[in-house]
Design a protein around this motif. Structure first.
Motif, PDB file in Angstrom:
ATOM      1  N   SER A 107       0.843  -1.192   0.000  1.00 15.70           N
ATOM      2  CA  SER A 107       0.000   0.000   0.000  1.00 15.70           C
ATOM      3  C   SER A 107       0.881   1.246   0.000  1.00 15.70           C
ATOM      4  N   ILE A 108       0.536   2.215  -0.837  1.00 14.83           N
ATOM      5  CA  ILE A 108       1.367   3.408  -0.963  1.00 14.83           C
ATOM      6  C   ILE A 108       0.602   4.691  -0.673  1.00 14.83           C
ATOM      7  N   ALA A 109      -0.716   4.652  -0.719  1.00 15.53           N
ATOM      8  CA  ALA A 109      -1.492   5.864  -0.430  1.00 15.53           C
ATOM      9  C   ALA A 109      -2.927   5.459  -0.144  1.00 15.53           C
ATOM     10  N   SER A 110      -3.621   6.303   0.589  1.00 12.13           N
ATOM     11  CA  SER A 110      -5.026   6.026   0.881  1.00 12.13           C
ATOM     12  C   SER A 110      -5.775   7.341   1.022  1.00 12.13           C
ATOM     13  N   ALA A 111      -7.091   7.249   0.953  1.00 14.20           N
ATOM     14  CA  ALA A 111      -7.949   8.420   1.138  1.00 14.20           C
ATOM     15  C   ALA A 111      -9.277   7.941   1.693  1.00 14.20           C
ATOM     16  N   GLY A 112      -9.876   8.748   2.558  1.00 16.26           N
ATOM     17  CA  GLY A 112     -11.179   8.436   3.132  1.00 16.26           C
ATOM     18  C   GLY A 112     -11.989   9.712   3.241  1.00 16.26           C
ATOM     19  N   ASN A 113     -13.269   9.627   2.916  1.00 14.87           N
ATOM     20  CA  ASN A 113     -14.068  10.860   2.944  1.00 14.87           C
ATOM     21  C   ASN A 113     -14.124  11.463   4.342  1.00 14.87           C
ATOM     22  N   TRP A 114     -14.111  10.611   5.387  1.00 11.75           N
ATOM     23  CA  TRP A 114     -14.164  11.128   6.759  1.00 11.75           C
ATOM     24  C   TRP A 114     -12.857  11.811   7.145  1.00 11.75           C
ATOM     25  N   LEU A 115     -11.743  11.339   6.579  1.00 12.56           N
ATOM     26  CA  LEU A 115     -10.457  11.971   6.860  1.00 12.56           C
ATOM     27  C   LEU A 115     -10.359  13.345   6.200  1.00 12.56           C
ATOM     28  N   ASP A 116     -11.000  13.491   5.040  1.00 10.63           N
ATOM     29  CA  ASP A 116     -10.926  14.738   4.288  1.00 10.63           C
ATOM     30  C   ASP A 116     -12.069  15.695   4.605  1.00 10.63           C
ATOM     31  N   GLY A 117     -12.937  15.293   5.548  1.00  7.57           N
ATOM     32  CA  GLY A 117     -14.049  16.162   5.905  1.00  7.57           C
ATOM     33  C   GLY A 117     -15.095  16.290   4.819  1.00  7.57           C
ATOM     34  N   HIS A 118     -15.184  15.304   3.928  1.00 10.45           N
ATOM     35  CA  HIS A 118     -16.156  15.346   2.835  1.00 10.45           C
ATOM     36  C   HIS A 118     -17.405  14.556   3.222  1.00 10.45           C
ATOM     37  N   VAL A 119     -18.563  15.185   3.121  1.00  6.50           N
ATOM     38  CA  VAL A 119     -19.834  14.536   3.434  1.00  6.50           C
ATOM     39  C   VAL A 119     -20.391  13.907   2.160  1.00  6.50           C
ATOM     40  N   LEU A 120     -20.581  12.590   2.190  1.00  7.09           N
ATOM     41  CA  LEU A 120     -21.118  11.882   1.025  1.00  7.09           C
ATOM     42  C   LEU A 120     -22.604  12.181   0.857  1.00  7.09           C
ATOM     43  N   GLN A 121     -23.036  12.216  -0.393  1.00  4.21           N
ATOM     44  CA  GLN A 121     -24.446  12.411  -0.705  1.00  4.21           C
ATOM     45  C   GLN A 121     -25.101  11.051  -0.945  1.00  4.21           C
ATOM     46  N   ARG A 122     -26.216  10.792  -0.250  1.00  2.74           N
ATOM     47  CA  ARG A 122     -26.916   9.523  -0.393  1.00  2.74           C
ATOM     48  C   ARG A 122     -28.386   9.787  -0.639  1.00  2.74           C
ATOM     49  N   ASP A 123     -29.002   9.098  -1.612  1.00  2.00           N
ATOM     50  CA  ASP A 123     -30.417   9.322  -1.892  1.00  2.00           C
ATOM     51  C   ASP A 123     -31.295   8.485  -0.969  1.00  2.00           C
ATOM     52  N   ALA A 124     -32.599   8.614  -1.118  1.00  2.00           N
ATOM     53  CA  ALA A 124     -33.543   7.953  -0.209  1.00  2.00           C
ATOM     54  C   ALA A 124     -33.474   6.439  -0.290  1.00  2.00           C
ATOM     55  N   SER A 125     -33.020   5.909  -1.430  1.00  2.00           N
ATOM     56  CA  SER A 125     -32.925   4.452  -1.580  1.00  2.00           C
ATOM     57  C   SER A 125     -31.653   3.890  -0.962  1.00  2.00           C
ATOM     58  N   GLY A 126     -30.750   4.790  -0.520  1.00  2.00           N
ATOM     59  CA  GLY A 126     -29.491   4.346   0.073  1.00  2.00           C
ATOM     60  C   GLY A 126     -28.330   4.340  -0.894  1.00  2.00           C
ATOM     61  N   GLN A 127     -28.524   4.842  -2.115  1.00  2.00           N
ATOM     62  CA  GLN A 127     -27.444   4.820  -3.104  1.00  2.00           C
ATOM     63  C   GLN A 127     -26.505   6.013  -2.926  1.00  2.00           C
ATOM     64  N   ILE A 128     -25.198   5.723  -3.025  1.00  2.00           N
ATOM     65  CA  ILE A 128     -24.153   6.736  -2.922  1.00  2.00           C
ATOM     66  C   ILE A 128     -23.396   6.769  -4.236  1.00  2.00           C
ATOM     67  N   ARG A 129     -23.263   7.946  -4.812  1.00  2.00           N
ATOM     68  CA  ARG A 129     -22.423   8.152  -5.992  1.00  2.00           C
ATOM     69  C   ARG A 129     -21.317   9.126  -5.612  1.00  2.00           C
ATOM     70  N   ALA A 130     -20.094   8.786  -5.942  1.00  2.00           N
ATOM     71  CA  ALA A 130     -18.984   9.661  -5.563  1.00  2.00           C
ATOM     72  C   ALA A 130     -17.844   9.522  -6.551  1.00  2.00           C
ATOM     73  N   GLN A 131     -17.007  10.536  -6.569  1.00  2.00           N
ATOM     74  CA  GLN A 131     -15.784  10.525  -7.357  1.00  2.00           C
ATOM     75  C   GLN A 131     -14.627  10.930  -6.447  1.00  2.00           C
ATOM     76  N   LEU A 132     -13.472  10.360  -6.708  1.00  2.00           N
ATOM     77  CA  LEU A 132     -12.250  10.768  -6.014  1.00  2.00           C
ATOM     78  C   LEU A 132     -11.193  11.018  -7.075  1.00  2.00           C
ATOM     79  N   ALA A 133     -10.644  12.227  -7.065  1.00  2.00           N
ATOM     80  CA  ALA A 133      -9.682  12.601  -8.090  1.00  2.00           C
ATOM     81  C   ALA A 133      -8.309  12.853  -7.494  1.00  2.00           C
ATOM     82  N   PHE A 134      -7.277  12.379  -8.192  1.00  2.00           N
ATOM     83  CA  PHE A 134      -5.884  12.671  -7.863  1.00  2.00           C
ATOM     84  C   PHE A 134      -5.335  13.540  -8.997  1.00  2.00           C
ATOM     85  N   PRO A 135      -5.350  14.868  -8.823  1.00  2.00           N
ATOM     86  CA  PRO A 135      -4.884  15.750  -9.906  1.00  2.00           C
ATOM     87  C   PRO A 135      -3.395  15.556 -10.162  1.00  2.00           C
TER      88      PRO A 135
END
Length: 399
Positions: free
Chosen positions: A314-342
């Motif tokens: 393992s050389i790198a990791s990322a977590g939405n909770w570590l970055d303070g990013h709140v995930l968006q989830r719809d009423a059915s429980g589905q989560i769509r997200a993107q993570l970019a490494f510029p």
């Protein structure tokens, strides 16, 4: 023993006879003779002092001696030599429901096993309704345990084991049990015990969980304590040792898991900007697109990604909770997200990527797609290594 030290082991050894003749072993035990034949040494000269309120993790490979150490602490096993001193009531989550009688009802098993946990008959009856309610098995509490599903069985066993308000909680790979909703309840109960000042010993192969939960960790190998210190340093030492052991091992293979709480529906990489097959180091953006379906009845999960070299480091990791990013989830429980490494800073090579779906506190694992994506990085210079670190050349300051 210091009043603040709740667990103390001094020079503890544990060995088992490999004598193949049962009659010989029986005679030796009856006569109090020490078996001088072949021995399996599960623990070697272990010294351990744990203070009240500490949360201590145990890490190491299978067969390293972790479970044996926990069993010695709990008094399930006696050390072959050395001393063990423990203060306070212990609740051990070693083998949930190991003492249950399948022909008795759940209620009868609670009454039968309660005294083994240090509860009086009056205490058992006063806590019975709470135990049943927490287990969530309803009218099945009066049915024979052999008729229970595996989930009902472990829920009742866990509910009973954690109902004793222990001074010491010992967990051997049993942090979450049952379905997703109950896994959350079990974790909350463990955290409540921690918040009340219970001492916790937590044995797990999940280094992430150990680092999240424990302030201190022991790495055990071949029955010996190799490291005892801050959990993040223990994980570093153990991971480095594993990497050395596995240098000649096979490349990691893709593996997908899911649960009632969550599943990974889609995971993909957006192609490089030039449309080529490889990403250009320091130029192209690496964008990971993911779609996760979760149970809408539970709190929104967390997402974590890990990048690996081709040989599984393992050389790198990322977590939405570590970055303070709140995930968006719809009423059915589905989560769509993107993570970019510029301007991807990885240097030339082949890499893999894993996605992990965790509980909202980022501890319990709900689903995983390990080494599910692979990609290649190319570069137009001769820079060596795995990653291009930001750096600057400066003239030496004049005196």
């Amino acid at each position: 023993m210091d009043s603040d030290v709740i667990i103390e082991l001094r020079g503890v050894n544990k060995s088992y006879s490999l004598e193949q003749r049962p009659v010989r072993r029986l005679i030796d035990q009856l006569l109090g003779r020490v078996d001088r034949g072949h021995q399996h040494h599960a623990l070697w000269d272990v010294d351990l002092r744990i203070r009240r309120g500490e949360v201590v993790g145990l890490i190491g490979r299978n067969g390293a001696g972790k479970s044996t150490l926990l069993q010695v602490v709990c008094g399930v096993l006696d050390p072959t030599s050395g001393t063990r001193r423990v203060q306070g009531r212990i609740a051990a989550l070693l083998e949930l429901g190991a003492g249950f009688n399948p022909d008795l009802s759940g209620r009868e098993n609670v009454r039968l096993n309660g005294p083994l946990l240090g509860l009086s008959l009056a205490q058992i009856e006063s806590r019975m309704d709470e135990i049943i309610a927490f287990a969530g098995i309803g009218e099945y509490i009066d049915q024979p345990v052999r008729s229970y599903s595996s989930g009902m069985f472990v829920r009742l066993a866990f509910s009973m084991a954690t109902s004793v308000d222990p001074d010491i909680l010992v967990i051997d790979e049993a942090l979450s049990v049952g379905d997703g909703v109950f896994a959350r309840k079990s974790f909350e109960r463990i955290m409540a015990l921690k918040d009340r000042g219970a001492t916790i010993l937590f044995c797990s192969h999940s280094l992430f969980q150990v680092e999240q939960l424990c302030s201190r960790a022991l790495w055990i190998n071949n029955g010996r304590v190799q490291f005892d210190g801050p959990s993040h340093l223990a994980v570093v030492e153990y991971s480095a040792w594993l990497a050395r052991q596995e240098q000649a091992g096979p490349a990691p293979t893709a593996n997908t898991t899911e649960s009632d709480s969550a599943r990974i529906e889609a995971l993909a990489l957006r192609p490089p900007a030039d449309g080529g097959g490889a990403y250009r180091s320091g130029v192209d953006e690496l964008c990971v697109e993911m779609r996760v379906q979760s149970d809408p009845a539970i709190a929104c999960p967390s997402l974590g990604l890990v990048l690996y070299t081709e040989d599984g480091r393992s050389i790198a990791s990322a977590g939405n909770w570590l970055d303070g990013h709140v995930l968006q989830r719809d009423a059915s429980g589905q989560i769509r997200a993107q993570l970019a490494f510029p301007a991807l800073p990885l240097l030339k090579g082949r890499y893999t990527l894993s996605l992990y779906v965790l509980c909202d506190r980022a501890i319990n694992l709900y689903a995983a797609a390990e080494h599910a994506l692979s990609f290649e990085v190319v570069q137009d210079n001769v820079q060596q290594g795995i990653v291009a670190l930001p750096h600057a050349w400066r003239p030496f300051p004049s005196s």
